[in-house]
Each structure stands twice: as structure tokens, then as C-alpha cells.
Design a protein around this motif. Structure first.
Motif, short mmCIF file in Angstrom:
data_model
loop_
_atom_site.label_atom_id
_atom_site.label_comp_id
_atom_site.label_asym_id
_atom_site.label_seq_id
_atom_site.Cartn_x
_atom_site.Cartn_y
_atom_site.Cartn_z
N VAL A 63 0.99 -1.15 -0.04
CA VAL A 63 0.14 -0.01 0.17
C VAL A 63 0.94 1.19 -0.04
O VAL A 63 1.85 1.24 0.69
CB VAL A 63 -0.93 -0.02 1.20
N ASP A 64 0.57 2.00 -0.67
CA ASP A 64 1.12 3.48 -0.83
C ASP A 64 0.40 4.51 0.07
O ASP A 64 0.98 5.37 0.76
CB ASP A 64 1.28 4.10 -2.24
N HIS A 65 -1.01 4.66 -0.10
CA HIS A 65 -1.77 5.80 0.58
C HIS A 65 -3.25 4.87 0.78
O HIS A 65 -3.73 4.22 0.14
CB HIS A 65 -1.82 6.82 -0.42
N PRO A 230 5.43 8.11 5.87
CA PRO A 230 5.07 6.67 5.97
C PRO A 230 4.48 6.38 7.37
O PRO A 230 5.15 6.55 8.52
CB PRO A 230 6.24 5.79 5.43
N THR A 231 3.34 5.71 7.61
CA THR A 231 2.69 5.41 8.79
C THR A 231 2.23 4.14 8.83
O THR A 231 1.48 3.43 7.99
CB THR A 231 1.20 6.40 9.00
N ASP A 344 7.70 4.53 15.70
CA ASP A 344 6.98 5.16 14.63
C ASP A 344 7.84 5.29 13.36
O ASP A 344 7.27 4.75 12.51
CB ASP A 344 6.35 6.39 14.96
N SER A 345 8.96 5.82 13.44
CA SER A 345 9.76 6.19 12.25
C SER A 345 10.45 4.76 11.91
O SER A 345 10.44 4.13 10.93
CB SER A 345 10.71 7.18 12.42
N VAL A 346 11.03 4.42 13.05
CA VAL A 346 11.92 2.94 12.91
C VAL A 346 10.88 1.92 13.63
O VAL A 346 10.66 1.68 14.72
CB VAL A 346 13.15 2.68 13.64
N ALA A 441 18.63 7.12 11.89
CA ALA A 441 18.72 7.49 10.38
C ALA A 441 18.81 6.41 9.54
O ALA A 441 18.25 6.51 8.30
CB ALA A 441 20.23 8.32 10.48
N GLU A 442 19.56 5.37 9.95
CA GLU A 442 19.96 4.22 9.04
C GLU A 442 18.15 3.50 8.46
O GLU A 442 18.20 3.01 7.60
CB GLU A 442 20.73 3.04 9.77
N HIS A 443 17.50 3.58 9.49
CA HIS A 443 16.48 2.76 9.23
C HIS A 443 14.91 3.87 9.39
O HIS A 443 13.96 3.55 9.63
CB HIS A 443 15.71 1.76 10.39
N ARG A 444 15.29 5.10 9.21
CA ARG A 444 14.13 6.13 9.07
C ARG A 444 12.99 5.61 8.22
O ARG A 444 13.07 5.16 7.04
CB ARG A 444 14.90 7.28 8.67
N HIS A 445 11.95 5.88 8.63
CA HIS A 445 10.63 5.40 7.80
C HIS A 445 10.59 3.93 7.47
O HIS A 445 9.88 3.62 6.59
CB HIS A 445 10.25 6.32 6.87
#
Length: 509
Positions: A63-65, A230-231, A344-346, A441-445
Motif C-alpha cells: 500500500v502507498d496511500h 509513512p505510517t 513510529d519512524s523505525v 537515520a539508517e532505518h528512518r521510516h
């Protein structure tokens, strides 16, 4: 941080106040001349193979959106909706699943009416109305309705109805009760969420409003929210009811949107004194964990008859009223906002990796305690370690693999924080405080595992850390401390301890 019933649902039957099964497996497409699927194509898997919750999420597409458009009436708890899912097929796809519970009126795929049927506890199986090939863009439109609070799994609903509205807030599953989804953190997407409610009712969700609330016929207002980051599906949320909304600008220039239920009464000042520190906490945390990963900040203080926990819903955490009953508590605000980076991000690659969320957010509280001069991380480690006797069941839960029914156990939080402190001691402060922002930083989102964190920590520190990771995360029993680290007297209680315990009493139960 929230309630979990997932470990038990595999053997349960879906029950609702009415019927849950809609559509029919033999329903015909609305256009003739469909292309036949190649015989070798296989249906998308009804799960993503999570080791704890194997039927969560679905295979065959990404899924994109999500565009979630709802109408809600607090007086009846009636929800009607149309969710449009923009996705891409990752294989030739004769059939695919969505995770969803409400009554479905229709499903369309790229404009064609698609047959659908219920399978298992929370699966909506959709048959492709014409051939779907790998790499193809998909527009999936699902129309539905129901009363979420009466849509039950084994007597449980993940939708909290309140006197003035509702809360869609839960982990590890939440979307099932209000929008169809690929419900696993491995498939993140962006969101547009809009909800029509009676005038005078507020709707709070993720991100920022792309427009002010719009008046609709019948004395109604439509509230809209958008998040472009991305969520994970469980981090999308709704808070519907009577709220005071407070807006501001953070030191980094981002919008800060906080909301406070008008039902809080005497609890409201403590809630505000806590949540209004969000921008301060995010600014402090950014100096340790790296740049804040999202487009907005804030928090929601839920109603007195709402949830009994807190959840790091992306960009805007939601807090139950219990956190304010003994006054302001900045530690729970630190915990939930640390999750914006860690969780959330990672996000976890599998739910067994939950230590990467809860251990890190709990250790952030210890770092905040140091910042506030209310006790060092070492003092908090000593007091926590001493507080659990060697024969306590606490030491039998493994933070690195706690089991499906114990992903929110005290050990994931407290022993999880102790594990991070031992890693800090093993590598030294200079390396430790390079590891944390390097990780985000390495696994952002994206998604990550405990093994990946160990590999990063070893790469930056130049040390073999297998012993400390194995001992503190994967070995039952109370780890022995080096003689030099043992205190001859009982450690003193740090000034921050009472507030941290108070928060964890609600977070990890």
C-alpha cells in the motif's frame, strides 16, 4: 502502552450485534469479458508471516496511500465510510485479503466490482475482477458501515465509545474497526483522513489539517487530516468528541497541535502542564536521537471515560486520563514522544522485536531524568534492578522475545531499559550516543530487528556485544552484576522514580 488481545484471537469466532458477513464468494463482476488469470498465479497470502501474529497483514500487494472518508454519529456510534487504497501488486494476483471487520457494501478494484467474502477472524478476501499482474497499480475502493463498539472479537472491541464520541486507538491492531488495511508495520503508507460529524463535535487525527473544517448539509462539519510520512496502520487514530484544540509552533518551525477533552474537569490543568511540554521534549530528544522524523507534533488528552493507557499515535500521541490523576507527568510525554523515533519512524519488522520500541522509550525516560536532575540513568538502573528479587517472575520474560501474550509486560519496559543501560556501559558514552542517531537515520521510516541493532552497535563500537545482548535480552533469570557494580547498601530511590512508576503502571499492564 496499550491493550493487546491478539495472542488469543486465532481460535475465536467473530461476533457482532448484527451480521458481520457481507458479500458472496460467487458475486459476479459488473462487466463482461474479464481476462482469465493465468493458472500459475497464486492468491496473496492472508498474513505477512509474523512469528507472533501470522495472520496480521496480507501478502501480494504493497500500500502507498489510504484515503479514509467517514461519517460518524456519536449518538448512535454509527460509522459509514469509503476507503480508497492506492497499492501496487507485488505478484500476479487472482485474489488478495484486507484486514477488516465492519459490514462491507461493495469493493471495486480499478473501477471493476470485485467479489468478496469473509474468511477467518478478520479477513476480507477479495477476488480480482480481472487479471492483476505483478507491478500493476491498484485502486481499491471499499464502502462499508457498522457500529464499531458492537463489532466484537471474543467479546472485545478495539473501538472505544465515549459519552461524546469515540477513540480509535490501540496496538497491535486498531484499523479493523474503522478502515480496511494491510495491517502490519511492514506495510506503511501515507494517509488522508476526513470525518463528517455533527457541528460542535471535534475530530483529531494524524498530521496536519490540509484545510479548515468544512460545513456540510444537516448541520454537520467535515474535519480533514493528512500525514505525508509513512505510517503503520496501528498508528493512525481518531479522537472524536468535545475537545479544546491548542495550536502553536515548535522550535524547529513545525506545527504543534494539542487537544484536551472537555470532560477532564479538574484533571485538565495537569494534562496541559504535561502535554504542552511536547515541543520542549521533542527539541531535547532531537539532540540525542537525531532529527524529528515527522511533519507535526502534539498530543491528545482523552476523555475521562476513554482509554486507560497511552499510545504513540504518529505525530500526536493519545493519553488516557489516569496519567493526570496525581498531577502533571512529563515522563509519559517523554516516553510517547521517544516512540516517534523508536516504534513510529523505525518500526518493528516483527512484533517479537517490540524491545526496540518499549525498551528505548523507557530508557528515554531515564535520560530525561538525568536532564532534569532527578536521578541518573545509573541510579535508576540500580533502583530498578534491586526492585525485582532474583526469584521474581519478572526475570523469566525475555525482552528480546517476550511471547505474543507478553509484548507489553513490565520486563519489556524495565528490563528493556536495563539492557540498553548495559549496552551503554559496554560501549561507553561516546559510542552509545553515536549509535542512537545512527540507528534512527539508517532505518528512518522503515522497519528493523534486534539483530540489526546489535550489528549496528558492534559496527560503531568495534566490540563484540553478543554476551550483553544474549544475557539481558534472551536469557531467563536475573543477570549477575560485576562485583564492582554491586552496591553494599540498598540504592536510594531517585526523585524521578515515582512519576516513572506511575506512568508505567498504566503503560505496561
Amino acid at each position: 502502552m496499550r491493550r493487546v488481545f491478539a495472542a488469543a484471537i486465532a481460535a475465536l469466532t467473530v461476533t457482532t450485534a448484527g451480521t458481520l458477513v457481507t458479500g458472496a464468494p460467487g458475486q459476479a463482476a459488473d462487466r463482461p469479458g474479464r481476462s482469465r488469470l493465468v493458472a500459475t498465479a497464486t492468491p496473496g497470502a492472508p498474513g505477512l508471516g509474523d512469528s507472533y501474529f501470522p495472520d496480521y497483514g496480507n501478502g501480494g500487494y504493497d500500500v502507498d496511500h489510504y484515503d479514509v472518508r467517514l461519517r460518524y454519529d456519536p449518538a448512535t456510534d454509527r460509522l459509514t465510510g469509503t476507503t480508497t487504497i492506492l497499492a501496487r501488486a507485488t505478484q500476479d494476483l487472482p485474489r488478495f485479503n484486507l484486514d477488516f471487520l465492519l459490514d462491507v457494501e461493495s469493493v471495486k478494484v480499478n473501477g471493476w466490482t470485485a467479489p468478496y467474502a469473509r474468511e477467518g477472524v478478520h479477513e476480507l478476501a477479495v477476488t480480482a475482477p480481472r487479471r492483476i499482474v505483478r507491478g500493476q497499480q491498484l485502486t481499491i475502493v471499499v464502502r462499508y458501515s457498522g457500529v464499531p463498539s458492537e463489532t466484537l472479537i471474543g467479546g472485545y472491541t478495539g473501538w472505544t465509545r465515549t459519552d461524546d464520541g469515540a477513540l480509535a486507538v490501540n496496538e497491535p491492531e486498531s484499523s479493523w474497526w474503522w478502515f480496511p488495511a494491510n495491517d502490519h508495520p511492514l506495510d506503511k503508507a501515507t494517509f488522508d483522513i476526513s470525518v463528517s460529524v455533527p457541528s460542535g463535535v471535534e475530530v483529531i487525527s494524524n498530521g496536519v489539517p490540509p484545510r479548515p473544517p468544512l460545513a456540510e448539509a444537516g448541520d454537520r462539519m467535515r474535519w480533514s487530516w493528512r500525514t505525508t510520512s509513512p505510517t503503520a496502520t496501528y498508528l493512525a487514530f481518531l479522537a472524536i468528541g468535545q475537545y479544546d484544540v491548542v495550536t502553536d509552533t515548535a522550535p524547529n518551525g513545525q506545527p504543534v497541535i494539542n487537544a484536551y477533552s472537555t470532560t477532564l474537569g479538574p484533571l485538565a490543568p495537569a494534562a496541559r502542564a504535561s502535554i504542552e511540554r511536547t515541543a520542549e521534549v521533542v527539541d531535547w530528544a532531537s539532540g540525542i536521537f537525531g532529527p524529528y522524523p515527522f511533519e507535526a507534533q502534539g498530543g491528545v488528552a482523552g476523555p475521562v471515560d476513554g482509554i486507560g493507557f497511552a499510545l504513540e499515535t504518529q505525530t500526536r500521541s493519545v493519553y488516557g486520563p489516569g496519567f493526570w490523576r496525581r498531577g502533571a507527568n512529563s515522563y509519559v510525554v517523554v516516553h510517547e514522544n521517544a516512540h516517534q523515533w523508536f516504534g513510529d519512524s523505525v518500526s518493528v519488522a516483527q512484533w517479537r522485536d517490540i524491545w526496540l520500541n518499549e525498551g528505548f522509550a523507557s530508557y528515554a525516560e531515564w535520560l530525561w531524568s538525568e536532564e532534569q536532575g532527578e536521578g541518573t540513568a545509573q541510579e535508576l538502573f540500580d533502583f530498578t534492578y534491586a526492585g525485582y528479587p532474583a526469584d521474581s517472575d519478572f526475570w523469566q520474560v525475555l525482552p528480546g522475545d517476550p511471547g505474543a501474550g507478553r509484548i507489553f509486560d513490565d520486563a519489556v519496559y524495565d528490563r528493556g531499559a536495563m539492557a540498553l543501560h548495559q549496552i551503554r556501559l559496554a560501549v561507553g558514552d561516546e559510542a552509545f550516543f553515536r549509535i542512537l542517531p545512527a540507528w534512527t537515520a539508517e532505518h528512518r521510516h522503515g522497519n528493523a530487528t534486534v539483530a540489526q541493532f546489535q550489528a549496528l552497535a558492534e559496527r560503531i563500537s568495534g566490540l563484540d556485544l553478543d554476551d550483553v545482548f544474549t544475557t539481558w535480552l534472551f536469557t531467563p533469570g536475573r543477570p549477575a552484576l560485576p562485583t564492582a557494580a554491586r552496591s553494599a547498601t540498598a540504592p536510594q530511590q531517585p526523585a524521578s522514580w515515582a512519576k516513572i512508576r506511575e506512568a508505567h503502571h498504566l503503560l505496561a499492564r
